[in-house]
Design a protein around this motif. Sequence first.
Motif, PDB file in Angstrom:
ATOM      1  N   LEU A   9      45.226  43.466  35.111  1.00  0.00           N
ATOM      2  CA  LEU A   9      44.145  42.709  34.619  1.00  0.00           C
ATOM      3  C   LEU A   9      44.129  41.065  34.637  1.00  0.00           C
ATOM      4  CD1 LEU A   9      41.646  42.583  32.829  1.00  0.00           C
ATOM      5  CD2 LEU A   9      42.911  42.844  30.780  1.00  0.00           C
ATOM      6  N   ALA A  10      45.537  40.607  34.503  1.00  0.00           N
ATOM      7  CA  ALA A  10      45.688  39.222  34.456  1.00  0.00           C
ATOM      8  C   ALA A  10      45.906  38.765  35.895  1.00  0.00           C
ATOM      9  CB  ALA A  10      47.391  39.020  34.112  1.00  0.00           C
ATOM     10  N   PHE A  11      46.409  39.580  36.885  1.00  0.00           N
ATOM     11  CA  PHE A  11      45.869  39.193  38.310  1.00  0.00           C
ATOM     12  C   PHE A  11      44.427  39.126  38.822  1.00  0.00           C
ATOM     13  CE2 PHE A  11      46.095  40.125  43.054  1.00  0.00           C
ATOM     14  CZ  PHE A  11      46.491  39.162  43.438  1.00  0.00           C
ATOM     15  N   SER A  12      43.887  39.998  38.169  1.00  0.00           N
ATOM     16  CA  SER A  12      42.169  40.236  38.520  1.00  0.00           C
ATOM     17  C   SER A  12      41.746  38.866  37.973  1.00  0.00           C
ATOM     18  CB  SER A  12      41.888  41.403  37.854  1.00  0.00           C
ATOM     19  OG  SER A  12      42.213  42.438  38.521  1.00  0.00           O
ATOM     20  N   ARG A  13      42.156  38.702  36.815  1.00  0.00           N
ATOM     21  CA  ARG A  13      41.536  37.374  36.142  1.00  0.00           C
ATOM     22  C   ARG A  13      41.768  36.058  36.782  1.00  0.00           C
ATOM     23  NH1 ARG A  13      42.250  39.442  29.717  1.00  0.00           N
ATOM     24  NH2 ARG A  13      40.195  40.331  29.434  1.00  0.00           N
ATOM     25  N   VAL A  14      42.926  35.929  37.217  1.00  0.00           N
ATOM     26  CA  VAL A  14      43.438  34.783  38.026  1.00  0.00           C
ATOM     27  C   VAL A  14      42.600  34.779  39.415  1.00  0.00           C
ATOM     28  CG1 VAL A  14      45.252  33.674  39.214  1.00  0.00           C
ATOM     29  CG2 VAL A  14      45.703  34.608  36.993  1.00  0.00           C
ATOM     30  N   LEU A  15      42.486  35.869  39.862  1.00  0.00           N
ATOM     31  CA  LEU A  15      41.786  35.899  41.010  1.00  0.00           C
ATOM     32  C   LEU A  15      39.988  35.542  40.901  1.00  0.00           C
ATOM     33  CD1 LEU A  15      42.763  39.159  43.083  1.00  0.00           C
ATOM     34  CD2 LEU A  15      43.387  36.839  43.555  1.00  0.00           C
ATOM     35  N   ASP A  16      39.635  35.909  39.937  1.00  0.00           N
ATOM     36  CA  ASP A  16      38.219  35.365  39.664  1.00  0.00           C
ATOM     37  C   ASP A  16      38.262  33.860  39.203  1.00  0.00           C
ATOM     38  OD1 ASP A  16      37.372  37.848  39.502  1.00  0.00           O
ATOM     39  OD2 ASP A  16      37.404  38.345  37.594  1.00  0.00           O
ATOM     40  N   VAL A  17      39.151  33.300  38.682  1.00  0.00           N
ATOM     41  CA  VAL A  17      39.121  32.011  38.715  1.00  0.00           C
ATOM     42  C   VAL A  17      39.394  31.122  39.936  1.00  0.00           C
ATOM     43  CG1 VAL A  17      40.417  29.813  37.838  1.00  0.00           C
ATOM     44  CG2 VAL A  17      40.098  31.923  36.172  1.00  0.00           C
ATOM     45  N   VAL A  18      40.078  31.676  40.794  1.00  0.00           N
ATOM     46  CA  VAL A  18      40.250  31.161  42.226  1.00  0.00           C
ATOM     47  C   VAL A  18      39.170  31.042  43.101  1.00  0.00           C
ATOM     48  CG1 VAL A  18      41.677  31.305  44.145  1.00  0.00           C
ATOM     49  CG2 VAL A  18      42.862  31.040  41.856  1.00  0.00           C
ATOM     50  N   PHE A  19      38.663  32.187  43.074  1.00  0.00           N
ATOM     51  CA  PHE A  19      37.380  32.638  43.874  1.00  0.00           C
ATOM     52  C   PHE A  19      36.200  32.176  43.130  1.00  0.00           C
ATOM     53  CE2 PHE A  19      40.490  35.984  45.809  1.00  0.00           C
ATOM     54  CZ  PHE A  19      40.661  35.260  46.948  1.00  0.00           C
ATOM     55  N   GLY A  20      36.085  31.720  42.099  1.00  0.00           N
ATOM     56  CA  GLY A  20      34.867  31.646  41.291  1.00  0.00           C
ATOM     57  C   GLY A  20      33.945  32.459  41.111  1.00  0.00           C
ATOM     58  N   LEU A  21      34.618  33.757  40.480  1.00  0.00           N
ATOM     59  CA  LEU A  21      33.933  35.070  40.345  1.00  0.00           C
ATOM     60  C   LEU A  21      33.873  35.323  38.904  1.00  0.00           C
ATOM     61  CD1 LEU A  21      35.164  37.149  43.490  1.00  0.00           C
ATOM     62  CD2 LEU A  21      32.975  35.639  43.115  1.00  0.00           C
ATOM     63  N   VAL A  22      34.187  34.462  38.102  1.00  0.00           N
ATOM     64  CA  VAL A  22      34.531  34.778  36.439  1.00  0.00           C
ATOM     65  C   VAL A  22      32.984  35.345  36.034  1.00  0.00           C
ATOM     66  CG1 VAL A  22      34.837  33.947  34.160  1.00  0.00           C
ATOM     67  CG2 VAL A  22      36.140  33.305  36.202  1.00  0.00           C
ATOM     68  N   GLU A  23      33.188  36.415  35.532  1.00  0.00           N
ATOM     69  CA  GLU A  23      31.929  36.955  34.639  1.00  0.00           C
ATOM     70  C   GLU A  23      30.652  37.219  35.628  1.00  0.00           C
ATOM     71  OE1 GLU A  23      31.053  34.917  31.225  1.00  0.00           O
ATOM     72  OE2 GLU A  23      32.910  35.336  30.065  1.00  0.00           O
ATOM     73  N   THR A  24      30.882  37.506  36.720  1.00  0.00           N
ATOM     74  CA  THR A  24      29.850  37.876  37.804  1.00  0.00           C
ATOM     75  C   THR A  24      29.903  39.227  38.297  1.00  0.00           C
ATOM     76  OG1 THR A  24      31.242  37.284  39.714  1.00  0.00           O
ATOM     77  CG2 THR A  24      30.265  35.574  38.889  1.00  0.00           C
ATOM     78  N   ALA A  25      29.094  39.792  38.668  1.00  0.00           N
ATOM     79  CA  ALA A  25      29.028  41.064  39.175  1.00  0.00           C
ATOM     80  C   ALA A  25      30.017  41.611  40.161  1.00  0.00           C
ATOM     81  CB  ALA A  25      27.508  41.699  39.821  1.00  0.00           C
ATOM     82  N   GLU A  26      30.656  40.477  40.853  1.00  0.00           N
ATOM     83  CA  GLU A  26      31.498  40.725  41.898  1.00  0.00           C
ATOM     84  C   GLU A  26      32.872  40.413  41.497  1.00  0.00           C
ATOM     85  OE1 GLU A  26      28.871  38.617  42.367  1.00  0.00           O
ATOM     86  OE2 GLU A  26      27.579  40.181  43.034  1.00  0.00           O
ATOM     87  N   SER A  27      33.199  40.359  40.167  1.00  0.00           N
ATOM     88  CA  SER A  27      34.409  39.878  39.638  1.00  0.00           C
ATOM     89  C   SER A  27      35.227  40.914  40.109  1.00  0.00           C
ATOM     90  CB  SER A  27      34.321  39.520  38.141  1.00  0.00           C
ATOM     91  OG  SER A  27      34.165  40.586  37.576  1.00  0.00           O
ATOM     92  N   PHE A  28      36.483  40.488  40.160  1.00  0.00           N
ATOM     93  CA  PHE A  28      37.812  41.327  40.479  1.00  0.00           C
ATOM     94  C   PHE A  28      38.083  41.995  39.087  1.00  0.00           C
ATOM     95  CE2 PHE A  28      38.424  39.136  44.576  1.00  0.00           C
ATOM     96  CZ  PHE A  28      38.709  40.053  45.247  1.00  0.00           C
ATOM     97  N   GLU A  29      37.848  41.341  37.797  1.00  0.00           N
ATOM     98  CA  GLU A  29      38.138  42.131  36.628  1.00  0.00           C
ATOM     99  C   GLU A  29      37.334  43.095  36.794  1.00  0.00           C
ATOM    100  OE1 GLU A  29      38.006  41.278  31.954  1.00  0.00           O
ATOM    101  OE2 GLU A  29      38.000  39.427  33.120  1.00  0.00           O
ATOM    102  N   ARG A  30      36.022  43.333  36.907  1.00  0.00           N
ATOM    103  CA  ARG A  30      35.204  44.088  36.909  1.00  0.00           C
ATOM    104  C   ARG A  30      35.795  45.477  37.773  1.00  0.00           C
ATOM    105  NH1 ARG A  30      29.541  44.787  35.580  1.00  0.00           N
ATOM    106  NH2 ARG A  30      29.544  42.414  35.140  1.00  0.00           N
ATOM    107  N   GLU A  31      36.107  44.970  38.730  1.00  0.00           N
ATOM    108  CA  GLU A  31      36.485  46.138  39.867  1.00  0.00           C
ATOM    109  C   GLU A  31      37.957  46.557  39.218  1.00  0.00           C
ATOM    110  OE1 GLU A  31      37.453  46.791  44.646  1.00  0.00           O
ATOM    111  OE2 GLU A  31      36.234  44.841  43.830  1.00  0.00           O
TER     112      GLU A  31
END
Length: 279
Positions: free
Chosen positions: A58-80
């Motif tokens: 979960l922590a790594f996925s959230r960092v990826l979302d910040v780096v890739f600009g995907l936070v709270e989007t349908a394409e977020s790594f956290e969602r995946e």
Amino acid sequence: MVNIKALDPDSGPEAAYGARLRRVRQERGWKQDDLAIQTGYSSKHISAVETARRSSTLAFSRVLDVVFGLVETAESFEREWRKLRHGLLLEGFPEYVHQERRAVEIRLYEVGVIPGLLQTPEYASTLEAGMVERGAVTQDQADARVELVSQRQASLVRMPPPLVFVVLDESCIRRPVGTRSAVVAQLEALLDFAKKPTTVLQIAPFAMGERRSLTLPITVLTMPDRSLMAYAESSQRGHLDRESSSIVPILTAYHQLQAEALSQSASVAMINEVRKGMT
């Protein structure tokens, strides 16, 4: 020339996650070293996730979302990642967990193993370690499942807390799981659970024989609107039933089981007897 391992997204959910990470990274023209600088994770870690040699977190996925600009989007790594984690569980169980957190009353019957809501961390970890040893799950997956046990137990201390009625087959307290000290700690946790003002703990002894009205584990939830849900598992999937016509007979059998099981005081005495035999 660097040998880049080919990825097969169809080989499993973790492989699909890793393949997507590589694709998104390459679309930005970044090497693994570049992403390592951006995320604070090593390029070795990133490579292991991309090739599904290591599960994401979960922590790594959230960092990826910040780096890739995907936070709270349908394409977020956290969602995946959350979909991936649910993929480690039986079909139907994630929905059950959601409803369990809302229930005002929980009635459960278990055979052979202490149910997750009552497991100590060491007991849960020992069960998952057995799964890892058999190759059924990876260590990362086992850690995620143990974390889910902790999250489920947190729902029991919400305000107001749910009423929890538990009937354990005697096999649950007789079956050794882990070290002697771990077994003693688990039994003591059961005794603490029985002391709570919103819980009832009973043991269905082996001596019940044919009077045992249920032979398989079952959970019945009472929701805030007093509607009922029943959850049961096979070896392949879990099933959450909302049809009152099929739940009422289960609830009737549960009440019959409670009537035949040991009282809470007698159940506590049996657990104490088993605990003393372990010390």
